[in-house]
Design a protein around this motif. Structure first.
Motif, PDB file in Angstrom:
ATOM      1  N   GLY A 123      -0.562 -16.840  -9.142  1.00  0.00           N
ATOM      2  CA  GLY A 123      -0.398 -16.014 -10.323  1.00  0.00           C
ATOM      3  C   GLY A 123      -0.524 -14.545  -9.989  1.00  0.00           C
ATOM      4  N   PRO A 124      -0.289 -13.669 -10.954  1.00  0.00           N
ATOM      5  CA  PRO A 124      -0.326 -12.229 -10.696  1.00  0.00           C
ATOM      6  C   PRO A 124      -1.671 -11.724 -10.168  1.00  0.00           C
ATOM      7  CG  PRO A 124       0.830 -12.679 -12.746  1.00  0.00           C
ATOM      8  CD  PRO A 124       0.243 -13.982 -12.301  1.00  0.00           C
ATOM      9  N   THR A 125      -2.766 -12.431 -10.438  1.00  0.00           N
ATOM     10  CA  THR A 125      -4.058 -12.004  -9.892  1.00  0.00           C
ATOM     11  C   THR A 125      -4.160 -12.288  -8.394  1.00  0.00           C
ATOM     12  OG1 THR A 125      -5.043 -14.139 -10.480  1.00  0.00           O
ATOM     13  CG2 THR A 125      -5.265 -12.337 -12.075  1.00  0.00           C
ATOM     14  N   HIS A 126      -3.184 -12.999  -7.841  1.00  0.00           N
ATOM     15  CA  HIS A 126      -3.149 -13.296  -6.411  1.00  0.00           C
ATOM     16  C   HIS A 126      -1.805 -12.835  -5.830  1.00  0.00           C
ATOM     17  CE1 HIS A 126      -6.284 -15.967  -7.885  1.00  0.00           C
ATOM     18  NE2 HIS A 126      -6.674 -16.172  -6.644  1.00  0.00           N
ATOM     19  N   CYS A 127      -1.360 -11.665  -6.231  1.00  0.00           N
ATOM     20  CA  CYS A 127      -0.027 -11.172  -5.850  1.00  0.00           C
ATOM     21  C   CYS A 127       0.019 -10.828  -4.361  1.00  0.00           C
ATOM     22  CB  CYS A 127       0.325  -9.944  -6.688  1.00  0.00           C
ATOM     23  SG  CYS A 127       2.002  -9.325  -6.398  1.00  0.00           S
ATOM     24  N   CYS A 128       1.181 -11.051  -3.746  1.00  0.00           N
ATOM     25  CA  CYS A 128       1.348 -10.750  -2.325  1.00  0.00           C
ATOM     26  C   CYS A 128       1.690  -9.288  -2.075  1.00  0.00           C
ATOM     27  CB  CYS A 128       2.426 -11.641  -1.717  1.00  0.00           C
ATOM     28  SG  CYS A 128       4.107 -11.316  -2.315  1.00  0.00           S
ATOM     29  N   GLY A 129       2.025  -8.513  -3.136  1.00  0.00           N
ATOM     30  CA  GLY A 129       2.311  -7.095  -2.980  1.00  0.00           C
ATOM     31  C   GLY A 129       3.728  -6.767  -2.578  1.00  0.00           C
ATOM     32  N   VAL A 130       4.638  -7.768  -2.582  1.00  0.00           N
ATOM     33  CA  VAL A 130       5.991  -7.499  -2.112  1.00  0.00           C
ATOM     34  C   VAL A 130       6.728  -6.552  -3.053  1.00  0.00           C
ATOM     35  CG1 VAL A 130       7.019  -9.526  -3.259  1.00  0.00           C
ATOM     36  CG2 VAL A 130       8.087  -8.570  -1.208  1.00  0.00           C
ATOM     37  N   GLY A 131       6.456  -6.617  -4.354  1.00  0.00           N
ATOM     38  CA  GLY A 131       7.129  -5.726  -5.294  1.00  0.00           C
ATOM     39  C   GLY A 131       6.811  -4.274  -5.029  1.00  0.00           C
ATOM     40  N   GLN A 132       5.552  -3.984  -4.739  1.00  0.00           N
ATOM     41  CA  GLN A 132       5.157  -2.613  -4.449  1.00  0.00           C
ATOM     42  C   GLN A 132       5.730  -2.139  -3.116  1.00  0.00           C
ATOM     43  OE1 GLN A 132       3.144  -4.977  -5.737  1.00  0.00           O
ATOM     44  NE2 GLN A 132       3.181  -4.007  -7.755  1.00  0.00           N
ATOM     45  N   ASN A 157      -3.331  -2.876  -0.683  1.00  0.00           N
ATOM     46  CA  ASN A 157      -4.562  -3.204  -1.404  1.00  0.00           C
ATOM     47  C   ASN A 157      -4.446  -4.539  -2.136  1.00  0.00           C
ATOM     48  OD1 ASN A 157      -5.812  -0.855  -0.560  1.00  0.00           O
ATOM     49  ND2 ASN A 157      -5.201   0.316  -2.359  1.00  0.00           N
ATOM     50  N   MET A 158      -3.294  -4.784  -2.761  1.00  0.00           N
ATOM     51  CA  MET A 158      -3.094  -6.042  -3.463  1.00  0.00           C
ATOM     52  C   MET A 158      -3.108  -7.209  -2.483  1.00  0.00           C
ATOM     53  SD  MET A 158      -0.207  -5.057  -6.303  1.00  0.00           S
ATOM     54  CE  MET A 158      -0.439  -6.550  -7.248  1.00  0.00           C
ATOM     55  N   ALA A 159      -2.407  -7.037  -1.371  1.00  0.00           N
ATOM     56  CA  ALA A 159      -2.333  -8.118  -0.386  1.00  0.00           C
ATOM     57  C   ALA A 159      -3.703  -8.397   0.224  1.00  0.00           C
ATOM     58  CB  ALA A 159      -1.329  -7.764   0.702  1.00  0.00           C
ATOM     59  N   THR A 210       3.347 -13.658   6.334  1.00  0.00           N
ATOM     60  CA  THR A 210       3.384 -13.980   7.758  1.00  0.00           C
ATOM     61  C   THR A 210       4.115 -12.946   8.590  1.00  0.00           C
ATOM     62  OG1 THR A 210       5.381 -15.350   7.516  1.00  0.00           O
ATOM     63  CG2 THR A 210       3.247 -16.450   7.261  1.00  0.00           C
ATOM     64  N   GLU A 211       5.039 -12.175   7.976  1.00  0.00           N
ATOM     65  CA  GLU A 211       5.790 -11.207   8.759  1.00  0.00           C
ATOM     66  C   GLU A 211       5.345  -9.769   8.522  1.00  0.00           C
ATOM     67  OE1 GLU A 211      10.031 -11.804   8.541  1.00  0.00           O
ATOM     68  OE2 GLU A 211       9.861 -13.980   8.793  1.00  0.00           O
ATOM     69  N   VAL A 212       4.590  -9.533   7.440  1.00  0.00           N
ATOM     70  CA  VAL A 212       4.195  -8.159   7.130  1.00  0.00           C
ATOM     71  C   VAL A 212       2.672  -8.027   7.086  1.00  0.00           C
ATOM     72  CG1 VAL A 212       4.400  -6.229   5.501  1.00  0.00           C
ATOM     73  CG2 VAL A 212       6.325  -7.801   5.830  1.00  0.00           C
ATOM     74  N   MET A 213       2.028  -8.741   6.162  1.00  0.00           N
ATOM     75  CA  MET A 213       0.616  -8.489   5.875  1.00  0.00           C
ATOM     76  C   MET A 213      -0.347  -9.082   6.902  1.00  0.00           C
ATOM     77  SD  MET A 213       0.665  -6.493   3.403  1.00  0.00           S
ATOM     78  CE  MET A 213       1.648  -5.919   2.020  1.00  0.00           C
ATOM     79  N   LEU A 214      -0.166 -10.344   7.272  1.00  0.00           N
ATOM     80  CA  LEU A 214      -1.091 -10.946   8.225  1.00  0.00           C
ATOM     81  C   LEU A 214      -1.048 -10.268   9.594  1.00  0.00           C
ATOM     82  CD1 LEU A 214      -0.864 -14.734   7.318  1.00  0.00           C
ATOM     83  CD2 LEU A 214      -2.911 -13.300   7.225  1.00  0.00           C
ATOM     84  N   PRO A 215       0.132  -9.899  10.112  1.00  0.00           N
ATOM     85  CA  PRO A 215       0.119  -9.154  11.377  1.00  0.00           C
ATOM     86  C   PRO A 215      -0.632  -7.825  11.284  1.00  0.00           C
ATOM     87  CG  PRO A 215       2.287 -10.078  10.992  1.00  0.00           C
ATOM     88  CD  PRO A 215       1.505 -10.302   9.740  1.00  0.00           C
ATOM     89  N   ALA A 216      -0.532  -7.133  10.128  1.00  0.00           N
ATOM     90  CA  ALA A 216      -1.279  -5.884   9.956  1.00  0.00           C
ATOM     91  C   ALA A 216      -2.775  -6.160   9.936  1.00  0.00           C
ATOM     92  CB  ALA A 216      -0.844  -5.184   8.672  1.00  0.00           C
ATOM     93  N   TYR A 217      -3.163  -7.200   9.221  1.00  0.00           N
ATOM     94  CA  TYR A 217      -4.583  -7.568   9.156  1.00  0.00           C
ATOM     95  C   TYR A 217      -5.105  -7.937  10.550  1.00  0.00           C
ATOM     96  CZ  TYR A 217      -8.822  -9.810   7.362  1.00  0.00           C
ATOM     97  OH  TYR A 217     -10.130 -10.157   7.108  1.00  0.00           O
ATOM     98  N   GLU A 218      -4.282  -8.668  11.295  1.00  0.00           N
ATOM     99  CA  GLU A 218      -4.697  -9.083  12.636  1.00  0.00           C
ATOM    100  C   GLU A 218      -4.906  -7.875  13.543  1.00  0.00           C
ATOM    101  OE1 GLU A 218      -3.415 -12.540  15.843  1.00  0.00           O
ATOM    102  OE2 GLU A 218      -1.929 -11.764  14.425  1.00  0.00           O
ATOM    103  N   ARG A 219      -4.087  -6.855  13.380  1.00  0.00           N
ATOM    104  CA  ARG A 219      -4.286  -5.631  14.164  1.00  0.00           C
ATOM    105  C   ARG A 219      -5.630  -4.988  13.847  1.00  0.00           C
ATOM    106  NH1 ARG A 219      -0.158  -2.150  16.368  1.00  0.00           N
ATOM    107  NH2 ARG A 219       1.773  -3.272  16.729  1.00  0.00           N
ATOM    108  N   GLN A 220      -6.045  -5.119  12.583  1.00  0.00           N
ATOM    109  CA  GLN A 220      -7.280  -4.462  12.157  1.00  0.00           C
ATOM    110  C   GLN A 220      -8.524  -5.190  12.665  1.00  0.00           C
ATOM    111  OE1 GLN A 220      -7.886  -4.506   7.925  1.00  0.00           O
ATOM    112  NE2 GLN A 220      -9.214  -2.708   7.961  1.00  0.00           N
ATOM    113  N   VAL A 221      -8.532  -6.528  12.547  1.00  0.00           N
ATOM    114  CA  VAL A 221      -9.767  -7.279  12.829  1.00  0.00           C
ATOM    115  C   VAL A 221      -9.669  -8.152  14.071  1.00  0.00           C
ATOM    116  CG1 VAL A 221     -10.378  -7.283  10.386  1.00  0.00           C
ATOM    117  CG2 VAL A 221      -9.157  -9.237  11.344  1.00  0.00           C
ATOM    118  N   GLY A 222      -8.469  -8.277  14.637  1.00  0.00           N
ATOM    119  CA  GLY A 222      -8.321  -9.055  15.859  1.00  0.00           C
ATOM    120  C   GLY A 222      -8.023 -10.527  15.663  1.00  0.00           C
ATOM    121  N   SER A 223      -7.983 -10.988  14.428  1.00  0.00           N
ATOM    122  CA  SER A 223      -7.683 -12.396  14.168  1.00  0.00           C
ATOM    123  C   SER A 223      -7.145 -12.533  12.754  1.00  0.00           C
ATOM    124  CB  SER A 223      -8.935 -13.266  14.331  1.00  0.00           C
ATOM    125  OG  SER A 223      -9.923 -12.893  13.391  1.00  0.00           O
TER     126      SER A 223
END
Length: 451
Positions: free
Chosen positions: A198-207, A218-220, A245-258
């Motif tokens: 639902g919108p409370t768990h948005c992936c942020g693709v629209g923004q 921030n949403m992701a 898998t192609e945008v947000m998780l790779p960015a997160y992985e760069r930040q925390v290493g996993s």
């Protein structure tokens, strides 16, 4: 993740610029290049995309290729140098959005997009469901407080954490019968899961599409933390799958290493569990069906075919139509071409004498289902076929309401539920209008009476 997300994206873009040899193979295999009218040499097109990544502008052919991408994904396999061209084009579109609009306009567009999404998902789901089913889909508080997580991945009551989070995304909730069938199938397989979406768990693709990377990140990030309830996430929506898998998780992985979790498309998961599912497919479903296909997520079409052919008495017919795009809405970049493809498929289905045209994704169902009025076959979701063989079914209220083709008639049908959920008339009418307008290929026969 906001500031770091910007840095992570820029770092990945620089890696693309360094790794890309401008060979043009990604352009050559693209199924959209010809209908988009991109005739420039492939090497020139991809070189222009690199220019866009650098400064937000490039040759018209390159801008056109990036703008008309339907996320089919053929380009990913074609690249021999470790570049994901689908992500490259997403970053090119982001660069063009940032170059063409001011930050305040990016923010405004993103806010409007989210508000519209929130209203339509909220209203359309509540037009169809009572509180108990909304709660089951994670859209209402359950009648009892959920247990809190304890040590060792267990809940406070000692029960193990769920095997999976089932992530609906946002728009699946417009066709809740599909989501409920997915839950019943997991129940039958003995899967322990928690539903989020639902919108409370948005992936942020629209923004991200508007260029507002800060809000998108921030949403992701908020959603990532929620989904980390389990180390494994089953996704329904192909758009969410690509965004994470192609945008947000790779960015997160760069930040925390996993990564906090891995994501698996639900259809592919069912394909992997086919031998466990097969004994549950007890009832024959005597239908000649054709599959509406979008190949953007590897393995999904193949899993859908395996599931359908495992159902007793199903005959699967190949209509010989092109399979393009991530989902039906990804084809909106070329509206006339999209209409041509949909009409050709409906005509081929009629000529083949099938009983049902079966789609995988929710958006495909929304765009196609009203055509059932005008063509001699049904429009179904693959889970409806699987569910029928298992002896489980839910009414497709979305299709029933859309077939009315009249805002006032839909309002009358849903009056009690709209009142129960406290939906204002203006919001209801706008959402119903949006439902009826989601009709890329116009219906045949009598004109719509919707107002």
């Amino acid at each position: 993740m906001g500031n770091f997300f910007e840095d992570a994206l820029q770092g990945r873009v620089q890696e693309i610029i360094d790794a890309c040899t401008r060979c043009g193979k990604c352009v050559e295999v693209c199924p959209v290049k010809a209908p988009a009218g991109v005739t420039a040499p492939a090497q020139e097109v991809v070189s222009g995309v690199i220019d866009i990544l650098r400064n937000g502008d490039g040759p018209q052919a390159s801008r056109r290729w990036a703008s008309t991408c339907m996320l089919t994904g053929d380009c990913i396999e074609a690249c021999d140098y470790g570049v994901n061209p689908r992500f490259m084009l997403a970053m090119a579109r982001l660069a063009m959005a940032k170059a063409s609009t001011e930050p305040h306009e990016q923010r405004r567009q993103g806010v409007e997009t989210f508000r519209k999404l929130n209203r339509e998902v909220t209203v359309q789901s509540r037009m169809q469901l009572e509180d108990d089913l909304l709660a089951r889909l994670g859209q209402k508080p359950p009648p009892y407080p959920p247990p809190q997580a304890g040590e060792g991945g267990a809940d406070a009551d000692g029960a193990p954490a769920p095997d999976f989070v089932f992530y609906t995304g946002c728009n699946l909730l417009k066709t809740p019968h599909i989501a409920l069938l997915a839950l019943d199938i997991m129940d039958a397989l003995g899967v322990r899961y928690q539903v989020m979406g639902g919108p409370t768990h948005c992936c942020g693709v629209g923004q991200l599409r508007t260029g507002d990377t800060a809000v998108s990140a921030n949403m992701a990030e908020t959603t990532l933390k929620k989904l980390a309830r389990s180390g494994q996430v089953l996704t329904w929506c192909a758009s969410c799958q690509v965004q994470f898998t192609e945008v947000m998780l790779p960015a997160y992985e760069r930040q925390v290493g996993s990564r906090p979790f891995e994501m698996t498309p639900f259809m592919r998961y069912l394909g992997e569990r086919l031998e466990d599912l097969r004994p549950l497919l007890r009832l024959p479903v005597p239908l000649r069906v054709a599959l509406h296909r979008h190949p953007g997520i590897p393995g999904v079409v193949e899993a859908a075919i395996a599931l359908l052919t495992a159902v007793p008495r199903i005959e699967l017919v190949d209509l010989g139509q092109p399979a393009i795009g991530l989902m039906s809405n990804a084809l909106r970049t070329l509206p006339d071409y999209k209409k041509k493809l949909q009409l050709a498929e409906l005509e081929a289905a009629r000529e083949a004498g099938i009983d049902a045209l079966v789609a995988v994704y929710h958006v495909d169902h929304r765009e196609l289902c009203a055509h059932e009025r005008d063509w001699p076959f049904r429009i179904l979701n693959v889970l409806e076929v699987v569910g029928a063989s298992m002896g489980i079914a839910y009414p497709d209220h979305y299709k029933r309401l859309k077939l009315l083709q009249d805002v006032d008639l839909v309002m009358a049908e849903c009056r009690d539920l709209l009142a129960h959920h406290g939906i204002a008339e203006g919001a209801a009418r706008a959402s119903i209008r949006a439902m009826l307008d989601e009709q890329p290929l116009p219906l045949q026969g009598r004109a719509s009476q919707a107002v």
